[in-house]
Design an enzyme around this catalytic site. Structure first.
Site, PDB file in Angstrom:
ATOM      1  CB  SER A  26      -0.912   0.010   1.234  1.00  0.00           C
ATOM      2  OG  SER A  26      -1.559   1.267   1.333  1.00  0.00           O
ATOM      3  CE  LYS A  77     -11.552   0.159  -1.639  1.00  0.00           C
ATOM      4  NZ  LYS A  77     -11.273   0.920  -2.853  1.00  0.00           N
ATOM      5  CG  ASP A 133     -12.645   4.217  -3.457  1.00  0.00           C
ATOM      6  OD1 ASP A 133     -11.527   4.723  -3.275  1.00  0.00           O
ATOM      7  OD2 ASP A 133     -12.979   3.113  -2.978  1.00  0.00           O
ATOM      8  N   GLY A 160     -16.519  -5.218 -12.488  1.00  0.00           N
ATOM      9  CA  GLY A 160     -16.276  -5.753 -11.145  1.00  0.00           C
ATOM     10  C   GLY A 160     -16.551  -4.649 -10.124  1.00  0.00           C
ATOM     11  N   GLY A 274      -4.145   5.378 -13.125  1.00  0.00           N
ATOM     12  CA  GLY A 274      -5.009   5.491 -11.951  1.00  0.00           C
ATOM     13  C   GLY A 274      -4.395   6.130 -10.719  1.00  0.00           C
TER      14      GLY A 274
HETATM   15  P1  ATR Z   1     -11.974  -4.803  -8.696  1.00  0.00           P
HETATM   16  O1  ATR Z   1     -12.458  -4.625  -7.301  1.00  0.00           O
HETATM   17  O2  ATR Z   1     -10.561  -4.366  -8.923  1.00  0.00           O
HETATM   18  O3  ATR Z   1     -12.917  -4.246  -9.695  1.00  0.00           O
HETATM   19  P2  ATR Z   1     -13.013  -7.374  -9.406  1.00  0.00           P
HETATM   20  O4  ATR Z   1     -14.330  -7.038  -8.808  1.00  0.00           O
HETATM   21  O5  ATR Z   1     -12.459  -8.753  -9.206  1.00  0.00           O
HETATM   22  O6  ATR Z   1     -11.893  -6.383  -8.912  1.00  0.00           O
HETATM   23  O7  ATR Z   1     -13.122  -7.063 -10.987  1.00  0.00           O
HETATM   24  C1  ATR Z   1     -12.098  -7.376 -11.882  1.00  0.00           C
HETATM   25  C2  ATR Z   1     -12.520  -6.979 -13.287  1.00  0.00           C
HETATM   26  O8  ATR Z   1     -11.495  -7.361 -14.209  1.00  0.00           O
HETATM   27  C3  ATR Z   1     -13.790  -7.627 -13.748  1.00  0.00           C
HETATM   28  O9  ATR Z   1     -14.433  -6.793 -14.686  1.00  0.00           O
HETATM   29  C4  ATR Z   1     -13.250  -8.889 -14.440  1.00  0.00           C
HETATM   30  O10 ATR Z   1     -14.110  -9.471 -15.384  1.00  0.00           O
HETATM   31  P3  ATR Z   1     -15.228 -10.543 -14.890  1.00  0.00           P
HETATM   32  O11 ATR Z   1     -16.346  -9.733 -14.308  1.00  0.00           O
HETATM   33  O12 ATR Z   1     -15.592 -11.263 -16.122  1.00  0.00           O
HETATM   34  O13 ATR Z   1     -14.544 -11.424 -13.871  1.00  0.00           O
HETATM   35  C5  ATR Z   1     -12.044  -8.312 -15.138  1.00  0.00           C
HETATM   36  N1  ATR Z   1     -11.067  -9.350 -15.453  1.00  0.00           N
HETATM   37  C6  ATR Z   1     -10.219  -9.956 -14.592  1.00  0.00           C
HETATM   38  N2  ATR Z   1      -9.464 -10.876 -15.233  1.00  0.00           N
HETATM   39  C7  ATR Z   1      -9.851 -10.856 -16.526  1.00  0.00           C
HETATM   40  C8  ATR Z   1      -9.459 -11.575 -17.717  1.00  0.00           C
HETATM   41  N3  ATR Z   1      -8.502 -12.500 -17.674  1.00  0.00           N
HETATM   42  N4  ATR Z   1     -10.084 -11.270 -18.872  1.00  0.00           N
HETATM   43  C9  ATR Z   1     -11.046 -10.340 -18.935  1.00  0.00           C
HETATM   44  N5  ATR Z   1     -11.463  -9.632 -17.855  1.00  0.00           N
HETATM   45  C10 ATR Z   1     -10.880  -9.882 -16.674  1.00  0.00           C
END
Ligand code: ATR
Length: 311
Positions: A26, A77, A133, A160, A274
């Protein structure tokens, strides 16, 4: 010698902290401690590895020890919404808590942040949950890309946790069109439905813009693709060309230039990563705790040096 003495932790020193799992990466302590010093506060900002099943106890402990406040990061969160004593409107609106402010009850029943009391609190203390956020997204987009969102067309990659808050905040800001592309289409569909119910002025659709020639104002990556060196691009270039986006924002800040941002820069897009979001969520949390304007430039420099110092 005087400076050294002034920097010592003493019995009057107050504490804030970030809880997460994992937490050792962090940048928050590196960003907040110089800001606290700049404000002349005898406070320290710490970081603790807290597992989700211990989050309630960890919040109770901080309340009992009269911490000024907490930040919460992955995976806390959403969980924290149920664990705090009160919710600020920001936390209710976005359904997540990333900042807790401990407040003391006054004689008249009013609540004052512990960080803004002259002395120790006398009565009841509560943990109030906030979300900084969402506001950080719009502040970073405005500052780093010069964007004001009302009436704009946005392609958002990812639905996500981070993608959901971004989509809802963009809609609240009056974005005209929101194209939601996500690997798991069901999540994008649920999000589009939520936007239709809560922010009907925004046209939220699932997938890429219909025609490959359609132009947008902003492409925003909220997926985790780009964090690891061998990740695929989050964008399907057969469905959308970067030539049709003047601005690209990647919520990832490590690496500083993701493959998506490198391609976007090559295509002539304005780009930002970001880091600004991390900066602004911290600055706004500090303002909630202190009631003072955050020294944003001190925080930015400290964060950049912490994250990119060796690059
Ligand atoms: P965060 O809190 O960072 O948003 P998260 O809720 O796990 O973490 O969301 C991760 C995002 O990255 C999601 O949109 C995920 O797609 P899915 O909803 O289909 O899981 C996307 N993501 C992660 N790995 C991926 C991959 N290999 N290909 C495409 N999308 C991916």
């Amino acid at each position: 010698m005087d400076d050294l003495f002034q920097n010592q932790i003493g019995a009057a020193t107050r504490f804030c902290a970030v809880y997460g799992q994992p937490i050792r990466h962090s940048g928050s302590p590196a960003m907040h401690n110089p800001a606290l010093a700049k404000l002349g506060l005898d406070w320290r900002y710490l970081a603790f590895e807290v597992s989700p099943d211990a989050l309630g106890q960890a919040i109770d402990g901080a309340r009992a020890m009269q911490f000024v406040g907490l930040n919460l990061t992955v995976p806390h969160k959403l969980l924290a919404v149920e664990l705090v004593d009160a919710l600020d409107e920001s936390a209710t609106t976005w359904g997540a808590v990333n900042t807790i402010c401990f407040e003391a009850k006054g004689e008249g029943g009013d609540w004052t942040p512990l960080g803004q009391l002259a002395g120790p609190p006398a009565g009841e203390i509560r943990a109030k949950g906030h979300n900084t956020d969402a506001e950080a997204i719009t502040l970073a987009l405005r500052e780093d890309l010069g964007l004001s969102l009302a009436g704009q067309r946005v392609l958002l990659l990812g639905a996500g946790g981070a993608g959901r808050v971004a989509a809802l905040k963009l809609a609240a800001e009056g974005v005209a069109e929101l194209h939601l592309a996500n690997r798991t289409a069901a999540k994008a569909e649920a999000l589009a439905k939520e936007i239709a119910e809560r922010f009907p002025q925004t046209k939220a659709t699932v997938g890429y813009p219909e025609n490959t020639a359609d132009k947008i104002d902003l492409l925003l990556n909220a997926t985790s693709l780009g964090l690891k060196p061998d990740d695929a691009l989050p964008l399907d270039e057969s469905q959308f060309s970067l030539a049709n986006a003047p601005a690209v924002f990647d919520m990832i800040y490590q690496p500083a230039v993701t493959p998506l941002l490198a391609k976007a820069a090559d295509a002539g897009c304005r780009t930002a990563n970001g880091l600004g979001m991390l900066l602004w969520q911290g600055a706004k949390a500090l303002e909630i705790w202190t009631g003072q304007a955050a020294p944003v430039e001190v925080m930015r420099a400290a964060l950049e040096s912490h994250v990119y110092g060796n690059e």
